[in-house]
Design a protein around this motif. Structure first.
Motif, short mmCIF file in Angstrom:
data_model
loop_
_atom_site.label_atom_id
_atom_site.label_comp_id
_atom_site.label_asym_id
_atom_site.label_seq_id
_atom_site.Cartn_x
_atom_site.Cartn_y
_atom_site.Cartn_z
N ASP A 180 41.94 -35.31 86.07
CA ASP A 180 43.12 -36.17 85.97
C ASP A 180 44.22 -35.58 85.09
OD1 ASP A 180 44.33 -38.79 86.62
OD2 ASP A 180 44.17 -39.13 84.47
N GLU A 181 43.85 -34.76 84.14
CA GLU A 181 44.83 -34.29 83.16
C GLU A 181 45.43 -32.93 83.54
OE1 GLU A 181 42.99 -34.32 79.32
OE2 GLU A 181 43.31 -36.48 79.06
N MET A 182 46.72 -32.77 83.20
CA MET A 182 47.41 -31.50 83.40
C MET A 182 48.12 -31.14 82.09
SD MET A 182 49.15 -31.44 87.18
CE MET A 182 49.57 -29.68 86.93
N GLU A 183 47.99 -29.86 81.70
CA GLU A 183 48.63 -29.40 80.47
C GLU A 183 49.89 -28.61 80.81
OE1 GLU A 183 45.78 -27.15 78.30
OE2 GLU A 183 44.47 -28.87 77.89
N PHE A 184 50.92 -28.83 80.03
CA PHE A 184 52.19 -28.12 80.19
C PHE A 184 52.62 -27.55 78.85
CE2 PHE A 184 52.07 -31.10 83.67
CZ PHE A 184 52.62 -30.40 84.73
N SER A 185 53.22 -26.39 78.90
CA SER A 185 53.74 -25.76 77.68
C SER A 185 55.17 -25.29 77.95
CB SER A 185 52.86 -24.58 77.25
OG SER A 185 52.83 -23.59 78.27
N GLY A 186 55.88 -25.00 76.89
CA GLY A 186 57.25 -24.51 77.04
C GLY A 186 58.22 -25.57 77.52
N ILE A 187 57.92 -26.83 77.28
CA ILE A 187 58.84 -27.91 77.64
C ILE A 187 59.95 -27.97 76.61
CG2 ILE A 187 59.05 -30.38 78.13
CD1 ILE A 187 56.00 -30.41 78.55
N VAL A 188 61.17 -28.00 77.06
CA VAL A 188 62.32 -28.05 76.16
C VAL A 188 62.80 -29.49 76.05
CG1 VAL A 188 64.65 -27.24 75.68
CG2 VAL A 188 63.00 -25.71 76.78
N CYS A 189 62.83 -30.01 74.83
CA CYS A 189 63.24 -31.39 74.59
C CYS A 189 64.76 -31.50 74.71
CB CYS A 189 62.79 -31.86 73.21
SG CYS A 189 63.28 -33.55 72.82
N ASP A 190 65.22 -32.42 75.53
CA ASP A 190 66.66 -32.64 75.70
C ASP A 190 67.30 -33.27 74.48
OD1 ASP A 190 66.32 -31.71 78.26
OD2 ASP A 190 66.31 -33.69 79.20
N HIS A 191 66.48 -33.84 73.60
CA HIS A 191 67.02 -34.59 72.46
C HIS A 191 67.15 -33.74 71.20
CE1 HIS A 191 66.52 -38.34 74.76
NE2 HIS A 191 65.39 -37.80 75.19
N CYS A 192 66.12 -32.92 70.94
CA CYS A 192 66.17 -32.12 69.70
C CYS A 192 66.21 -30.62 69.97
CB CYS A 192 64.98 -32.44 68.81
SG CYS A 192 63.38 -31.96 69.49
N GLY A 193 65.98 -30.20 71.20
CA GLY A 193 66.06 -28.78 71.55
C GLY A 193 64.81 -27.98 71.28
N ASP A 194 63.78 -28.59 70.73
CA ASP A 194 62.54 -27.86 70.43
C ASP A 194 61.68 -27.68 71.68
OD1 ASP A 194 63.27 -27.75 67.81
OD2 ASP A 194 61.91 -29.33 67.12
N ASP A 195 60.89 -26.58 71.66
CA ASP A 195 59.88 -26.37 72.69
C ASP A 195 58.60 -27.09 72.27
OD1 ASP A 195 61.75 -24.80 73.84
OD2 ASP A 195 60.68 -22.91 73.59
N PHE A 196 57.88 -27.64 73.23
CA PHE A 196 56.62 -28.29 72.89
C PHE A 196 55.68 -28.25 74.08
CE2 PHE A 196 59.10 -31.60 74.84
CZ PHE A 196 58.20 -32.47 75.44
N ALA A 197 54.41 -28.51 73.80
CA ALA A 197 53.38 -28.59 74.83
C ALA A 197 52.86 -30.01 74.89
CB ALA A 197 52.24 -27.62 74.52
N ALA A 198 52.40 -30.42 76.06
CA ALA A 198 51.92 -31.79 76.21
C ALA A 198 50.95 -31.87 77.39
CB ALA A 198 53.08 -32.76 76.41
N THR A 199 50.20 -32.94 77.41
CA THR A 199 49.25 -33.21 78.49
C THR A 199 49.62 -34.53 79.15
OG1 THR A 199 47.46 -32.05 77.34
CG2 THR A 199 46.83 -33.59 79.08
N ILE A 200 49.65 -34.53 80.48
CA ILE A 200 49.93 -35.76 81.21
C ILE A 200 48.70 -36.18 82.00
CG2 ILE A 200 52.37 -35.17 81.41
CD1 ILE A 200 51.85 -34.67 84.41
#
Length: 284
Positions: A137-157
């Motif tokens: 069920d889970e998928m991991e993503f990295s290198g997501i760029v936040c539109d609000h603060c500009g930081d890169d982050f990783a997350a799982t959906i």
């Protein structure tokens, strides 16, 4: 030489006594026949695991009823080889993925004749279900760029948390800029295949092919009706064409893959994370 002795026995179906095979061949034959007769009934029904079943957002209209249940299965190593051979062609990969991973739609086997009849949203629901049963069920993503603060982050959906919508009608009415309206139906897999049949066509040409198939009619302010056709599509204003396409996309039943968002925990911002079939099966 000592004569070899046999002492094979069968349990008698009547009373649990044993039957001597050599001494009472008639009784032994009757016992075997009884066992065979008792084992020829209907095999027990094996329930389908819940994670193999999918509720289609729109469903397939067949024999005067709407079929909304489908069954999918886990992809195998052989399936991976088949998908790898068509990966360079996104449409062919999607069709192959659905043919391999979908078992049935209702009681109808999921053949290459049935699957193109499904709406795009139903096909997306099947793709998500095949992904979940194959990889989890889970998928991991990295290198997501936040539109609000500009930081890169990783997350799982969690794919189980994807938003979805069902169809309230088989047709959509879209108001036109100069009055009147266009009546359109939701596109199917067959419409998508026709739209993408010419790889050299422009996006505008792709859209024209799709709308020429999905535009049912146009009604003017006087109530006059013009049946849909390729020529009618080309006669409509660009603004009207774009409005029809936008509303078709917004109202299309199924998982909202392109509207997926994820929270950036560091700043609390909600970040768009649009998904496609390629994203769901990026490991292939």
């Amino acid at each position: 030489m000592t004569e070899m002795q046999y002492d094979w026995t069968f349990d008698s179906p009547a009373g649990g006594r044993q039957v001597d095979v050599l001494g009472d061949t008639e009784a032994a034959t009757a016992a075997v026949q009884s066992l065979l007769t008792g084992s020829t009934g209907e095999p027990p029904a094996i329930p389908v695991p819940a994670d193999c079943l999918v509720t289609l957002p729109a469903g397939l209209y067949r024999d005067d009823q709407i079929i909304t249940e489908a069954e999918v299965r886990e992809l195998t190593g052989a399936d991976e080889e088949a998908l790898a051979r068509v990966r360079s062609n996104p449409l062919r990969m999607l069709e192959t993925l659905l043919e391999l991973g979908t078992v049935r739609v209702g009681d109808v086997p999921a053949t290459s004749d049935v699957l193109p009849q499904l709406l795009l949203g139903d096909r997306d629901a099947l793709v998500v279900a095949i992904r979940r049963i194959t990889f989890g069920d889970e998928m991991e993503f990295s290198g997501i760029v936040c539109d609000h603060c500009g930081d890169d982050f990783a997350a799982t959906i969690s794919l189980g948390d994807l938003k979805s919508q069902t169809a309230t009608s088989s047709r959509l009415t879209v108001p036109l800029r100069k009055g009147g309206c266009a009546i359109v139906r939701y596109p199917t897999g067959a419409d998508q295949a026709a739209m993408l049949a010419d790889p050299k066509a422009t996006d505008a040409e792709h859209n024209s092919v799709l709308l020429s198939r999905c535009l049912i009619e146009v009604r003017d302010t006087q109530g006059n009706v013009t049946p849909g056709s390729a020529n009618l599509v080309k006669s409509l204003g660009i603004g009207d064409l774009r409005s029809i396409l936008r509303q078709l996309a917004a109202a299309q039943p199924g998982p909202r893959l392109l509207q997926t968002t994820i929270e950036h925990e560091a700043c609390g911002g909600e970040v768009p994370l649009p998904l496609s079939v390629a994203d769901l099966f990026r490991d292939f």
